[in-house]
Design an enzyme around this catalytic site. Sequence first.
Site, short mmCIF file in Angstrom:
data_model
loop_
_atom_site.label_atom_id
_atom_site.label_comp_id
_atom_site.label_asym_id
_atom_site.label_seq_id
_atom_site.Cartn_x
_atom_site.Cartn_y
_atom_site.Cartn_z
N LYS A 1 -12.27 -42.41 -7.45
CA LYS A 1 -11.79 -41.56 -8.58
C LYS A 1 -10.29 -41.88 -8.56
O LYS A 1 -9.44 -42.27 -9.48
CB LYS A 1 -11.91 -40.20 -8.60
CG LYS A 1 -13.49 -39.96 -9.15
CD LYS A 1 -13.86 -38.45 -8.99
CE LYS A 1 -15.44 -38.57 -9.34
NZ LYS A 1 -16.03 -37.28 -9.09
N GLN B 1 -14.86 -31.60 -6.63
CA GLN B 1 -16.02 -32.40 -6.23
C GLN B 1 -17.12 -31.65 -5.95
O GLN B 1 -17.12 -30.55 -5.28
CB GLN B 1 -15.79 -33.49 -5.28
CG GLN B 1 -16.97 -34.32 -4.74
CD GLN B 1 -17.18 -35.36 -6.11
OE1 GLN B 1 -16.29 -35.44 -7.05
NE2 GLN B 1 -18.44 -35.85 -6.37
N ASP C 1 -13.47 -32.68 -15.79
CA ASP C 1 -14.92 -32.59 -15.75
C ASP C 1 -15.68 -32.02 -16.96
O ASP C 1 -17.06 -32.16 -17.23
CB ASP C 1 -15.43 -31.88 -14.54
CG ASP C 1 -15.67 -32.72 -13.30
OD1 ASP C 1 -16.08 -33.92 -13.40
OD2 ASP C 1 -15.54 -32.16 -12.32
N1 GUN Z 1 -20.48 -34.74 -8.35
C1 GUN Z 1 -21.33 -35.64 -8.86
N2 GUN Z 1 -20.89 -35.84 -9.91
C2 GUN Z 1 -19.86 -35.28 -10.38
C3 GUN Z 1 -18.82 -35.00 -11.38
O1 GUN Z 1 -19.14 -35.48 -12.31
N3 GUN Z 1 -17.78 -34.20 -11.07
C4 GUN Z 1 -17.75 -33.40 -9.93
N4 GUN Z 1 -16.82 -32.53 -10.04
N5 GUN Z 1 -18.59 -33.36 -9.06
C5 GUN Z 1 -19.71 -34.46 -9.22
#
Ligand code: GUN
Length: 285
Positions: free
Chosen positions: A53, A97, A120
Amino acid sequence: MTAQIIDGKAIAEQVRAEWKERADALKARGITPGMAVIIVGDDPASKVYVANKVKACAQLGLYSIHVELPADTSEAGLLAEVEKLNNDPAIHGILVQLPLPKHLDSHKVIEAINPDKDVDGFHEKNVGALVTGETPFPSCTPYGVMVMLEKTGIAIEGKHAVVVGRSNIVGKPMALLLLHKNATVTICTSKTVDLAKHTRDADILVAAVGRANFIKGDMVKPGAVVIDVGINRNAEGKLCGDVDFASVKEVAGYLTPVPGGVGPMTITMLVANTVRAAERLSVQA
Ligand code: GUN
């Protein structure tokens, strides 16, 4: 029939170029879109996702910070970090996350994020907006799937879309986004009785159950569009999706691979949401 493989990497590149133009337009006005990722603990898979990311943000010239907190961080400590980022004008997007260590209440933490920075799309305000109309921040994976379908020229209106999986991150928002495009939507889970009866009726099948090779060729309608959201490791430790690629590619019309399918789109849409957050916040300022 042999399915046409949808190249998520190539589509992601194209979409990133489009969003880079929007990011550059903001930068020309003196606003560099900024994203903060908070990671608690040292889950190796989460670390890889977070690194990707941050890399994608850098690739598009975004500002990004990466806050690493120890696994035993208290709830108050994590909430204080979120609040600091809520108040930081250089940060337009905040992502915590998931999953968080068990002692932390992820719902409480998500609700603490300023909804205008919730890239998100997990905050109740944005989930509510998704249900009733349009959210500014569709959650990244289902958003990526929608863009992928659009860029591949796949019509959605009137089609029967079946989503296997009911998570807040993928299954539920996926179903709503498809519904907004006038698909007829069925949501199944891994426990649905006679699951194959439903999946075999799908024109568009989205697999998001988190089980390696769960969807087999005999569960797919000939010519269907099959989108594999799964990221699993099989018994040999090899990365694989929720779809049994070998058998499904003989039946489906379109199929996304793992890796190189939905994954690159998810990260791209996170960048897109961050740029959109910066655009919206710059208007409010
Ligand atoms: N863990 C797995 N996928 C995601 C996501 O799209 N966002 C976040 N914050 N955590 C994740």
